[in-house]
Motif scaffolding. Structure first.
Motif, PDB file in Angstrom:
ATOM      1  N   ARG A  47      -4.328  -7.263  -5.672  1.00 23.67           N
ATOM      2  CA  ARG A  47      -4.032  -6.291  -6.921  1.00 23.67           C
ATOM      3  C   ARG A  47      -2.630  -5.670  -6.212  1.00 23.67           C
ATOM      4  N   THR A  48      -1.557  -6.020  -7.216  1.00 22.19           N
ATOM      5  CA  THR A  48      -0.204  -5.417  -6.931  1.00 22.19           C
ATOM      6  C   THR A  48       0.171  -4.646  -8.075  1.00 22.19           C
ATOM      7  N   VAL A  49       0.558  -3.524  -7.795  1.00 27.25           N
ATOM      8  CA  VAL A  49       1.146  -2.580  -8.584  1.00 27.25           C
ATOM      9  C   VAL A  49       2.612  -2.256  -8.259  1.00 27.25           C
ATOM     10  N   HIS A  50       3.601  -2.619  -9.359  1.00 28.64           N
ATOM     11  CA  HIS A  50       4.868  -2.341  -9.190  1.00 28.64           C
ATOM     12  C   HIS A  50       5.304  -0.943  -9.841  1.00 28.64           C
ATOM     13  N   ARG A  51       5.720   0.042  -9.344  1.00 31.10           N
ATOM     14  CA  ARG A  51       5.649   1.472  -9.691  1.00 31.10           C
ATOM     15  C   ARG A  51       7.288   1.446 -10.399  1.00 31.10           C
ATOM     16  N   PRO A  52       7.484   2.351 -11.277  1.00 35.62           N
ATOM     17  CA  PRO A  52       8.704   2.736 -11.904  1.00 35.62           C
ATOM     18  C   PRO A  52       9.758   3.168 -11.041  1.00 35.62           C
ATOM     19  N   ASP A  53       9.270   3.532  -9.762  1.00 35.39           N
ATOM     20  CA  ASP A  53      10.411   4.291  -8.951  1.00 35.39           C
ATOM     21  C   ASP A  53      10.866   2.848  -7.848  1.00 35.39           C
ATOM     22  N   GLY A  54      10.391   1.706  -8.252  1.00 35.92           N
ATOM     23  CA  GLY A  54      10.893   0.489  -7.633  1.00 35.92           C
ATOM     24  C   GLY A  54       9.895  -0.040  -6.252  1.00 35.92           C
ATOM     25  N   GLY A  55       9.007   1.095  -6.013  1.00 33.17           N
ATOM     26  CA  GLY A  55       8.169   0.500  -5.056  1.00 33.17           C
ATOM     27  C   GLY A  55       6.914  -0.293  -5.326  1.00 33.17           C
ATOM     28  N   THR A  56       6.187  -1.044  -4.342  1.00 31.72           N
ATOM     29  CA  THR A  56       5.127  -1.747  -4.868  1.00 31.72           C
ATOM     30  C   THR A  56       3.914  -1.371  -3.813  1.00 31.72           C
ATOM     31  N   ASP A  57       2.774  -1.565  -4.626  1.00 29.72           N
ATOM     32  CA  ASP A  57       1.616  -1.067  -3.815  1.00 29.72           C
ATOM     33  C   ASP A  57       0.783  -2.447  -3.758  1.00 29.72           C
ATOM     34  N   ARG A  58       0.164  -3.217  -2.444  1.00 34.90           N
ATOM     35  CA  ARG A  58      -0.303  -4.293  -2.586  1.00 34.90           C
ATOM     36  C   ARG A  58      -1.610  -4.147  -1.909  1.00 34.90           C
ATOM     37  N   HIS A  59      -2.768  -4.548  -2.657  1.00 36.03           N
ATOM     38  CA  HIS A  59      -4.208  -4.221  -1.979  1.00 36.03           C
ATOM     39  C   HIS A  59      -4.769  -5.835  -1.953  1.00 36.03           C
ATOM     40  N   LEU A  60      -5.391  -6.108  -0.811  1.00 34.30           N
ATOM     41  CA  LEU A  60      -5.873  -7.621  -0.630  1.00 34.30           C
ATOM     42  C   LEU A  60      -7.433  -7.033   0.054  1.00 34.30           C
ATOM     43  N   VAL A  61      -8.366  -7.938  -0.627  1.00 39.37           N
ATOM     44  CA  VAL A  61      -9.807  -7.430  -0.252  1.00 39.37           C
ATOM     45  C   VAL A  61     -10.599  -9.144  -0.232  1.00 39.37           C
ATOM     46  N   ARG A  62     -10.969  -9.562   1.071  1.00 36.34           N
ATOM     47  CA  ARG A  62     -11.705 -10.334   1.321  1.00 36.34           C
ATOM     48  C   ARG A  62     -12.991 -10.675   0.494  1.00 36.34           C
ATOM     49  N   LEU A  63     -13.361 -11.726  -0.285  1.00 39.88           N
ATOM     50  CA  LEU A  63     -14.373 -11.755  -1.326  1.00 39.88           C
ATOM     51  C   LEU A  63     -15.390 -12.687  -0.406  1.00 39.88           C
TER      52      LEU A  63
END
Length: 72
Positions: A47-63
């Motif tokens: 899951r990648t969230v591109h924020r309006p402030d130009g930042g990015t949060d990335r989450h990776l989970v092993r299935l």
């Protein structure tokens, strides 16, 4: 006159469109999916969230595979 080389074009990140979209619209852009990396058989949810402030949060989970069924 001497020869001049043109500097290389700048390389934009792969997610530049999504980042700019989030900034321009002033709301987060969310990308979700499942990926299997090269030379691997293990799937990961991302899951990648591109924020309006130009930042990015990335989450990776092993299935992990589900546990084997128990016999009765």
């Amino acid at each position: 006159m001497g020869r001049h080389r043109r500097p290389p074009d700048p390389q934009l990140p792969d997610d530049a469109d999504a980042r700019l979209h989030a900034i321009a619209n002033k709301q987060p852009i969310v990308e979700e999916g499942v990926v299997v990396f090269h030379d691997s058989t293990v799937p990961y949810a991302y899951r990648t969230v591109h924020r309006p402030d130009g930042g990015t949060d990335r989450h990776l989970v092993r299935l992990d595979p589900p546990p084997p069924q128990l016999s009765h």
